[in-house]
Design a protein around this motif. Structure first.
Motif, PDB file in Angstrom:
ATOM      1  N   ASP A 200       0.802  -1.220   0.000  1.00 25.24           N
ATOM      2  CA  ASP A 200       0.000   0.000   0.000  1.00 25.24           C
ATOM      3  C   ASP A 200       0.835   1.270   0.000  1.00 25.24           C
ATOM      4  N   LEU A 201       2.145   1.134  -0.230  1.00 29.03           N
ATOM      5  CA  LEU A 201       2.954   2.334  -0.453  1.00 29.03           C
ATOM      6  C   LEU A 201       2.552   3.006  -1.767  1.00 29.03           C
ATOM      7  N   VAL A 202       2.027   2.212  -2.703  1.00 24.26           N
ATOM      8  CA  VAL A 202       1.555   2.744  -3.979  1.00 24.26           C
ATOM      9  C   VAL A 202       0.051   2.523  -4.076  1.00 24.26           C
ATOM     10  N   ILE A 240      13.157   2.943  -4.648  1.00 23.25           N
ATOM     11  CA  ILE A 240      11.792   2.648  -4.191  1.00 23.25           C
ATOM     12  C   ILE A 240      11.094   3.940  -3.781  1.00 23.25           C
ATOM     13  N   ARG A 241      11.811   4.793  -3.071  1.00 25.26           N
ATOM     14  CA  ARG A 241      11.216   6.072  -2.668  1.00 25.26           C
ATOM     15  C   ARG A 241      10.821   6.883  -3.895  1.00 25.26           C
ATOM     16  N   GLN A 242      11.699   6.899  -4.899  1.00 23.55           N
ATOM     17  CA  GLN A 242      11.395   7.645  -6.118  1.00 23.55           C
ATOM     18  C   GLN A 242      10.186   7.060  -6.840  1.00 23.55           C
ATOM     19  N   ALA A 243      10.099   5.729  -6.892  1.00 22.01           N
ATOM     20  CA  ALA A 243       8.974   5.077  -7.561  1.00 22.01           C
ATOM     21  C   ALA A 243       7.646   5.460  -6.912  1.00 22.01           C
ATOM     22  N   VAL A 244       7.654   5.594  -5.596  1.00 16.40           N
ATOM     23  CA  VAL A 244       6.439   5.983  -4.880  1.00 16.40           C
ATOM     24  C   VAL A 244       6.174   7.474  -5.040  1.00 16.40           C
ATOM     25  N   GLU A 245       7.214   8.273  -4.873  1.00 16.25           N
ATOM     26  CA  GLU A 245       7.056   9.730  -4.871  1.00 16.25           C
ATOM     27  C   GLU A 245       6.682  10.287  -6.236  1.00 16.25           C
ATOM     28  N   MET A 246       7.038   9.596  -7.327  1.00 20.42           N
ATOM     29  CA  MET A 246       6.798  10.146  -8.659  1.00 20.42           C
ATOM     30  C   MET A 246       5.387   9.861  -9.169  1.00 20.42           C
ATOM     31  N   GLY A 247       4.674   8.930  -8.544  1.00 18.06           N
ATOM     32  CA  GLY A 247       3.352   8.535  -9.012  1.00 18.06           C
ATOM     33  C   GLY A 247       2.238   9.223  -8.248  1.00 18.06           C
ATOM     34  N   PRO A 248       0.994   8.763  -8.443  1.00 21.79           N
ATOM     35  CA  PRO A 248      -0.154   9.369  -7.758  1.00 21.79           C
ATOM     36  C   PRO A 248      -0.007   9.402  -6.241  1.00 21.79           C
ATOM     37  N   ALA A 249       0.692   8.401  -5.688  1.00 21.47           N
ATOM     38  CA  ALA A 249       0.886   8.383  -4.239  1.00 21.47           C
ATOM     39  C   ALA A 249       1.720   9.562  -3.765  1.00 21.47           C
ATOM     40  N   GLY A 250       2.453  10.197  -4.703  1.00 22.38           N
ATOM     41  CA  GLY A 250       3.265  11.354  -4.338  1.00 22.38           C
ATOM     42  C   GLY A 250       2.440  12.515  -3.811  1.00 22.38           C
ATOM     43  N   HIS A 251       1.145  12.542  -4.152  1.00 25.96           N
ATOM     44  CA  HIS A 251       0.256  13.574  -3.612  1.00 25.96           C
ATOM     45  C   HIS A 251      -0.246  13.220  -2.215  1.00 25.96           C
ATOM     46  N   HIS A 252       0.055  12.000  -1.739  1.00 27.79           N
ATOM     47  CA  HIS A 252      -0.519  11.529  -0.479  1.00 27.79           C
ATOM     48  C   HIS A 252       0.547  10.933   0.444  1.00 27.79           C
ATOM     49  N   LEU A 253       1.734  11.509   0.437  1.00 25.54           N
ATOM     50  CA  LEU A 253       2.830  10.944   1.236  1.00 25.54           C
ATOM     51  C   LEU A 253       2.584  11.062   2.735  1.00 25.54           C
ATOM     52  N   ARG A 258       2.832   6.783   5.246  1.00 27.86           N
ATOM     53  CA  ARG A 258       3.589   6.429   4.037  1.00 27.86           C
ATOM     54  C   ARG A 258       4.987   7.044   4.049  1.00 27.86           C
ATOM     55  N   ARG A 259       5.093   8.310   4.398  1.00 23.47           N
ATOM     56  CA  ARG A 259       6.392   8.978   4.380  1.00 23.47           C
ATOM     57  C   ARG A 259       7.353   8.326   5.371  1.00 23.47           C
ATOM     58  N   ALA A 264      12.097   4.726   6.335  1.00 18.22           N
ATOM     59  CA  ALA A 264      12.666   3.618   7.103  1.00 18.22           C
ATOM     60  C   ALA A 264      13.248   2.518   6.223  1.00 18.22           C
ATOM     61  N   LEU A 265      13.030   2.552   4.919  1.00 19.04           N
ATOM     62  CA  LEU A 265      13.551   1.517   4.028  1.00 19.04           C
ATOM     63  C   LEU A 265      15.072   1.482   4.074  1.00 19.04           C
ATOM     64  N   SER A 266      15.622   0.257   4.087  1.00 13.34           N
ATOM     65  CA  SER A 266      17.081   0.147   4.201  1.00 13.34           C
ATOM     66  C   SER A 266      17.680  -0.931   3.303  1.00 13.34           C
ATOM     67  N   GLU A 267      16.841  -1.728   2.612  1.00 11.24           N
ATOM     68  CA  GLU A 267      17.366  -2.836   1.819  1.00 11.24           C
ATOM     69  C   GLU A 267      16.876  -2.782   0.373  1.00 11.24           C
ATOM     70  N   THR A 268      17.737  -3.261  -0.522  1.00 13.29           N
ATOM     71  CA  THR A 268      17.355  -3.405  -1.923  1.00 13.29           C
ATOM     72  C   THR A 268      16.288  -4.484  -2.044  1.00 13.29           C
ATOM     73  N   GLN A 269      15.357  -4.297  -2.947  1.00  9.67           N
ATOM     74  CA  GLN A 269      14.221  -5.204  -3.068  1.00  9.67           C
ATOM     75  C   GLN A 269      13.946  -5.518  -4.536  1.00  9.67           C
ATOM     76  N   LYS A 270      13.576  -6.777  -4.818  1.00  9.15           N
ATOM     77  CA  LYS A 270      13.140  -7.140  -6.165  1.00  9.15           C
ATOM     78  C   LYS A 270      11.674  -6.762  -6.316  1.00  9.15           C
ATOM     79  N   VAL A 271      11.387  -6.031  -7.388  1.00  9.43           N
ATOM     80  CA  VAL A 271      10.049  -5.468  -7.578  1.00  9.43           C
ATOM     81  C   VAL A 271       9.575  -5.754  -9.001  1.00  9.43           C
ATOM     82  N   THR A 272       8.310  -6.089  -9.138  1.00  3.09           N
ATOM     83  CA  THR A 272       7.698  -6.314 -10.449  1.00  3.09           C
ATOM     84  C   THR A 272       7.332  -4.980 -11.097  1.00  3.09           C
TER      85      THR A 272
END
Length: 283
Positions: A200-202, A240-253, A258-259, A264-272
């Motif tokens: 639900d970050l996005v 990951i932060r950029q992917a969230v911040e650049m989309g519609p969720a960027g208006h609702h951080l 969500r912010r 708090a993210l600290s690890e690289t993640q595999k994402v679809t």
């Protein structure tokens, strides 16, 4: 992809020819750095090379903000969505006139299409002046104009051979009006599993999005194809932060923590990353 140019050149002549005065609808001409119609309405080009044709306020939360645009520019530069850009360039390779990118953002996808279509010229339309500062410099054959896509466009009838629409509002009547007969419409939208690992970050994607897309455009266009573009990418916490911040969720951080969770993210993640590219012909 062609490297960015300085952004201080006048709009390409093909773009000026296609544009109309947003006050009276008459053709406009470019003299030095000012667009002007025969009724005396004028619009100055910004220092970065784009022109703002808006003459009314837009609702808050509609246009991408400076932080959203910066996040998008950095994220796209990483190549995470390059497969989508390549697919759009492939389906639009026939472009031989004007390509209008409706909701162009920073011009990333427009530039890829123009680099694959050497005889085409592009017009980037977007409601965000901040985004178009970058779009105006994304490719030497790309001009940029600020406009609200939900309003009648300041563009002539049947002036475009290709219309590009990537994660942006879809104004079917205007798409139909500005495309020449038989013109190509290419629409890119996120698939239901896009960025699914981010939860639900996005914002979630409707499972019936493609069905609704066809229904929205069916009165004006016949669908000719649909391609899935899907891969798995490794994203660092910053990506990951950029992917969230650049989309519609960027208006609702600031909603639902969500912010704080992003910080708090600290690890690289595999994402679809998963998209649908649909093509249509103008009826």
């Amino acid at each position: 992809m062609t490297s960015a140019h300085g952004g201080n050149d006048p709009l390409p002549p093909q773009v000026v020819e296609a544009l109309r005065c947003s006050m009276c609808g008459n053709p406009i001409g470019l003299a030095e750095r000012t667009l002007r119609c025969e009724n005396g309405h004028s619009f100055d080009l910004a220092r970065q090379g784009y022109v703002n044709l808006l003459h009314a306020r837009i609702p808050a939360g509609t246009a991408d903000t400076a932080p959203m645009v910066a996040a998008r520019a950095d994220f796209l530069a990483s190549g995470a969505y390059l497969a989508l850009a390549d697919e759009l360039a492939r389906v639009c390779a026939e472009a031989d006139g004007l390509v209008i990118d409706a909701g162009a953002g920073t011009g990333y996808y427009s530039a890829h299409v123009l680099s694959s279509a050497p005889s085409a010229t592009g017009l980037a339309l977007d409601v965000s002046a901040v985004a178009l500062r970058r779009a105006a410099r994304a490719h030497p054959r790309l001009g940029a104009a600020v406009w609200n896509l939900w309003e009648p466009w300041p563009v002539g009838d049947e002036v475009a051979s290709v219309l590009l629409n990537v994660f942006a509002p879809r104004n079917g009547p205007e798409f139909h009006r500005v495309l020449r007969p038989g013109g190509l419409l290419a629409v890119a939208s996120p698939a239901p599993d896009h960025l699914r690992e981010l939860g639900d970050l996005v914002l979630t994607v409707d499972d019936r999005k493609e069905e609704r897309l066809d229904a929205t455009l069916g009165e004006y266009f016949a669908r000719t194809g649909r391609t899935a573009v899907r891969s798995t990418v490794e994203l660092t916490p910053d990506r990951i932060r950029q992917a969230v911040e650049m989309g519609p969720a960027g208006h609702h951080l600031d909603r639902d923590g969500r912010r704080e969770r992003l910080e708090a993210l600290s690890e690289t993640q595999k994402v679809t990353v998963s998209f649908s590219v649909s093509t249509y012909r103008r009826l």
